[in-house]
Scaffold this motif. Structure first.
Motif, PDB file in Angstrom:
ATOM      1  N   VAL A  38       0.866  -1.179   0.000  1.00  0.00           N
ATOM      2  CA  VAL A  38       0.000   0.000   0.000  1.00  0.00           C
ATOM      3  C   VAL A  38       0.902   1.228   0.000  1.00  0.00           C
ATOM      4  O   VAL A  38       1.682   1.441   0.938  1.00  0.00           O
ATOM      5  N   VAL A  39       0.823   2.017  -1.072  1.00  0.00           N
ATOM      6  CA  VAL A  39       1.731   3.147  -1.225  1.00  0.00           C
ATOM      7  C   VAL A  39       0.956   4.431  -1.519  1.00  0.00           C
ATOM      8  O   VAL A  39      -0.110   4.410  -2.138  1.00  0.00           O
ATOM      9  N   THR A  40       1.507   5.548  -1.100  1.00  0.00           N
ATOM     10  CA  THR A  40       0.946   6.849  -1.455  1.00  0.00           C
ATOM     11  C   THR A  40       1.107   7.080  -2.949  1.00  0.00           C
ATOM     12  O   THR A  40       2.171   6.833  -3.521  1.00  0.00           O
ATOM     13  N   ASN A  41       0.047   7.528  -3.601  1.00  0.00           N
ATOM     14  CA  ASN A  41       0.109   7.831  -5.029  1.00  0.00           C
ATOM     15  C   ASN A  41       0.973   9.071  -5.243  1.00  0.00           C
ATOM     16  O   ASN A  41       0.606  10.175  -4.833  1.00  0.00           O
ATOM     17  N   PRO A  42       2.137   8.928  -5.879  1.00  0.00           N
ATOM     18  CA  PRO A  42       3.055  10.072  -6.007  1.00  0.00           C
ATOM     19  C   PRO A  42       2.654  11.076  -7.084  1.00  0.00           C
ATOM     20  O   PRO A  42       3.298  12.117  -7.211  1.00  0.00           O
ATOM     21  N   ALA A  87      -1.045  -7.061 -10.196  1.00  0.00           N
ATOM     22  CA  ALA A  87      -2.248  -6.233 -10.239  1.00  0.00           C
ATOM     23  C   ALA A  87      -1.992  -4.915  -9.532  1.00  0.00           C
ATOM     24  O   ALA A  87      -1.055  -4.787  -8.735  1.00  0.00           O
ATOM     25  N   ALA A  88      -2.852  -3.941  -9.840  1.00  0.00           N
ATOM     26  CA  ALA A  88      -2.811  -2.654  -9.145  1.00  0.00           C
ATOM     27  C   ALA A  88      -4.231  -2.161  -8.937  1.00  0.00           C
ATOM     28  O   ALA A  88      -5.072  -2.283  -9.829  1.00  0.00           O
ATOM     29  N   LEU A  89      -4.484  -1.610  -7.776  1.00  0.00           N
ATOM     30  CA  LEU A  89      -5.774  -1.012  -7.458  1.00  0.00           C
ATOM     31  C   LEU A  89      -5.514   0.424  -7.022  1.00  0.00           C
ATOM     32  O   LEU A  89      -4.836   0.676  -6.022  1.00  0.00           O
ATOM     33  N   VAL A  90      -6.039   1.371  -7.804  1.00  0.00           N
ATOM     34  CA  VAL A  90      -5.775   2.793  -7.588  1.00  0.00           C
ATOM     35  C   VAL A  90      -6.911   3.404  -6.777  1.00  0.00           C
ATOM     36  O   VAL A  90      -8.088   3.154  -7.060  1.00  0.00           O
ATOM     37  N   GLY A  91      -6.578   4.222  -5.796  1.00  0.00           N
ATOM     38  CA  GLY A  91      -7.588   4.953  -5.048  1.00  0.00           C
ATOM     39  C   GLY A  91      -8.344   5.921  -5.942  1.00  0.00           C
ATOM     40  O   GLY A  91      -7.850   6.340  -7.000  1.00  0.00           O
ATOM     41  N   ILE A  92      -9.529   6.333  -5.503  1.00  0.00           N
ATOM     42  CA  ILE A  92     -10.448   7.045  -6.394  1.00  0.00           C
ATOM     43  C   ILE A  92      -9.969   8.431  -6.809  1.00  0.00           C
ATOM     44  O   ILE A  92     -10.505   9.001  -7.763  1.00  0.00           O
ATOM     45  N   ASP A  93      -8.971   8.985  -6.146  1.00  0.00           N
ATOM     46  CA  ASP A  93      -8.447  10.289  -6.572  1.00  0.00           C
ATOM     47  C   ASP A  93      -7.377  10.176  -7.653  1.00  0.00           C
ATOM     48  O   ASP A  93      -6.915  11.191  -8.176  1.00  0.00           O
ATOM     49  N   GLY A  94      -6.983   8.950  -7.978  1.00  0.00           N
ATOM     50  CA  GLY A  94      -5.921   8.758  -8.949  1.00  0.00           C
ATOM     51  C   GLY A  94      -6.433   8.298 -10.297  1.00  0.00           C
ATOM     52  O   GLY A  94      -7.638   8.139 -10.515  1.00  0.00           O
ATOM     53  N   GLU A  95      -5.503   8.074 -11.219  1.00  0.00           N
ATOM     54  CA  GLU A  95      -5.801   7.574 -12.563  1.00  0.00           C
ATOM     55  C   GLU A  95      -5.429   6.093 -12.644  1.00  0.00           C
ATOM     56  O   GLU A  95      -4.476   5.647 -11.997  1.00  0.00           O
ATOM     57  N   ILE A  96      -6.136   5.359 -13.510  1.00  0.00           N
ATOM     58  CA  ILE A  96      -5.737   3.985 -13.796  1.00  0.00           C
ATOM     59  C   ILE A  96      -4.275   3.941 -14.265  1.00  0.00           C
ATOM     60  O   ILE A  96      -3.513   3.037 -13.934  1.00  0.00           O
ATOM     61  N   GLU A  97      -3.864   4.967 -15.004  1.00  0.00           N
ATOM     62  CA  GLU A  97      -2.496   5.021 -15.517  1.00  0.00           C
ATOM     63  C   GLU A  97      -1.466   5.043 -14.391  1.00  0.00           C
ATOM     64  O   GLU A  97      -0.332   4.566 -14.567  1.00  0.00           O
ATOM     65  N   HIS A  98      -1.839   5.550 -13.230  1.00  0.00           N
ATOM     66  CA  HIS A  98      -0.901   5.572 -12.104  1.00  0.00           C
ATOM     67  C   HIS A  98      -0.577   4.153 -11.632  1.00  0.00           C
ATOM     68  O   HIS A  98       0.565   3.836 -11.296  1.00  0.00           O
ATOM     69  N   GLY A  99      -1.593   3.304 -11.601  1.00  0.00           N
ATOM     70  CA  GLY A  99      -1.345   1.909 -11.252  1.00  0.00           C
ATOM     71  C   GLY A  99      -0.562   1.193 -12.332  1.00  0.00           C
ATOM     72  O   GLY A  99       0.370   0.432 -12.049  1.00  0.00           O
ATOM     73  N   ALA A 100      -0.923   1.470 -13.592  1.00  0.00           N
ATOM     74  CA  ALA A 100      -0.217   0.853 -14.708  1.00  0.00           C
ATOM     75  C   ALA A 100       1.261   1.218 -14.693  1.00  0.00           C
ATOM     76  O   ALA A 100       2.125   0.393 -15.007  1.00  0.00           O
ATOM     77  N   ALA A 129     -10.764   1.997  -7.377  1.00  0.00           N
ATOM     78  CA  ALA A 129     -11.884   1.679  -6.492  1.00  0.00           C
ATOM     79  C   ALA A 129     -11.640   2.238  -5.095  1.00  0.00           C
ATOM     80  O   ALA A 129     -10.561   2.747  -4.782  1.00  0.00           O
ATOM     81  N   GLU A 130     -12.659   2.098  -4.267  1.00  0.00           N
ATOM     82  CA  GLU A 130     -12.583   2.539  -2.882  1.00  0.00           C
ATOM     83  C   GLU A 130     -11.857   1.503  -2.028  1.00  0.00           C
ATOM     84  O   GLU A 130     -11.687   0.349  -2.419  1.00  0.00           O
ATOM     85  N   ALA A 131     -11.484   1.908  -0.825  1.00  0.00           N
ATOM     86  CA  ALA A 131     -10.838   1.002   0.122  1.00  0.00           C
ATOM     87  C   ALA A 131     -11.728  -0.202   0.395  1.00  0.00           C
ATOM     88  O   ALA A 131     -12.948  -0.092   0.477  1.00  0.00           O
ATOM     89  N   GLY A 132     -11.099  -1.358   0.513  1.00  0.00           N
ATOM     90  CA  GLY A 132     -11.832  -2.579   0.811  1.00  0.00           C
ATOM     91  C   GLY A 132     -12.359  -3.315  -0.399  1.00  0.00           C
ATOM     92  O   GLY A 132     -12.969  -4.376  -0.257  1.00  0.00           O
ATOM     93  N   PRO A 164      -8.161   7.167  -0.923  1.00  0.00           N
ATOM     94  CA  PRO A 164      -8.254   7.924  -2.177  1.00  0.00           C
ATOM     95  C   PRO A 164      -6.913   8.341  -2.760  1.00  0.00           C
ATOM     96  O   PRO A 164      -6.776   8.450  -3.990  1.00  0.00           O
ATOM     97  N   ASP A 165      -5.917   8.547  -1.899  1.00  0.00           N
ATOM     98  CA  ASP A 165      -4.607   9.013  -2.380  1.00  0.00           C
ATOM     99  C   ASP A 165      -3.567   7.902  -2.419  1.00  0.00           C
ATOM    100  O   ASP A 165      -2.372   8.164  -2.415  1.00  0.00           O
ATOM    101  N   GLU A 166      -4.009   6.639  -2.496  1.00  0.00           N
ATOM    102  CA  GLU A 166      -3.079   5.511  -2.454  1.00  0.00           C
ATOM    103  C   GLU A 166      -3.226   4.602  -3.681  1.00  0.00           C
ATOM    104  O   GLU A 166      -4.208   4.665  -4.423  1.00  0.00           O
ATOM    105  N   ILE A 167      -2.239   3.735  -3.833  1.00  0.00           N
ATOM    106  CA  ILE A 167      -2.261   2.654  -4.818  1.00  0.00           C
ATOM    107  C   ILE A 167      -1.873   1.366  -4.089  1.00  0.00           C
ATOM    108  O   ILE A 167      -0.939   1.362  -3.289  1.00  0.00           O
TER     109      ILE A 167
END
Length: 202
Positions: A38-42, A87-100, A129-132, A164-167
């Motif tokens: 679980v990391v902060t979305n940079p 796999a990557a799951l991006v928090g709702i404040d980020g872009e799918i591209e951030h996980g990619a 998606a959201e947490a959980g 929301p601010d994590e991946i």
């Protein structure tokens, strides 16, 4: 650079072993597992055209090393691991591209293959998606992607992530095939086309 500066909040390990399937024990018992970071979305607050490369180079190799180490340690070593996926799951404040960015470049995938002595392209899943939220991680053989016995998946879920601010970056692995696998192999399949099946597809 330490974990705190990289924004790594925690590492989560999950495993399962199927002991009984359709009333019978698997011929080859296998353990499937995930290791998730679980990391902060940079990249939050950036522009859709921003170059993501600098952060990828800093963060992705560290995640690859940490997650491969967790799986190898818990599954009995690199030689015991037969299948993998990511796999990557991006928090709702980020872009799918951030996980990619964190799982689809050589700075992650190549290091995973090297660590696991694998050659196959690593199958994957990603979402926002959201947490959980649960995420299904697909797996296949690390050296023989055409081997259907190892086509399987494992579901992972972290109750408080991604915020929301994590991946959440996930690496999955298995020590063997599906229970009672018996549907053949892509390398030995007959040639199947619609015109050879006649009434079955008419």
């Amino acid at each position: 650079m330490n974990d705190q500066r990289l924004g790594i909040r925690k590492i989560v390990y999950y495993s399962e072993e199927i002991l009984l399937e359709n009333g019978a024990s698997p011929a080859i018992p296998a353990v499937r597992a995930t290791a998730a970071a679980v990391v902060t979305n940079p990249w939050l607050g950036g522009d859709a055209s921003d170059d993501l490369g600098k952060e990828v180079v800093q963060l992705a190799p560290v995640l690859a090393r940490k997650l491969t180490d967790v799986l190898a340690t818990n599954l009995g070593g690199v030689d015991a691991i037969e299948a993998f996926g990511k796999a990557a799951l991006v928090g709702i404040d980020g872009e799918i591209e951030h996980g990619a960015a964190l799982i689809h470049t050589p700075f992650f995938g190549n290091l995973v293959r090297e660590s696991f002595d694998g050659e196959s392209i690593i199958c994957f899943a990603d979402d926002r998606a959201e947490a959980g939220t649960s995420l299904v991680v697909p797996l296949w053989h690390k050296n023989a992607a055409a081997t259907r016995t190892h086509y399987q998946s494992i579901t992972t879920r972290i109750g408080d992530a991604p915020r929301p601010d994590e991946i959440v970056v996930v690496l999955g692995a298995s020590t063997g095939p599906r229970p009672h696998s018996r549907i053949g192999d892509r390398r030995t399949d007959p040639i199947v086309k619609a015109d050879t099946l006649g009434e079955l597809v008419s």
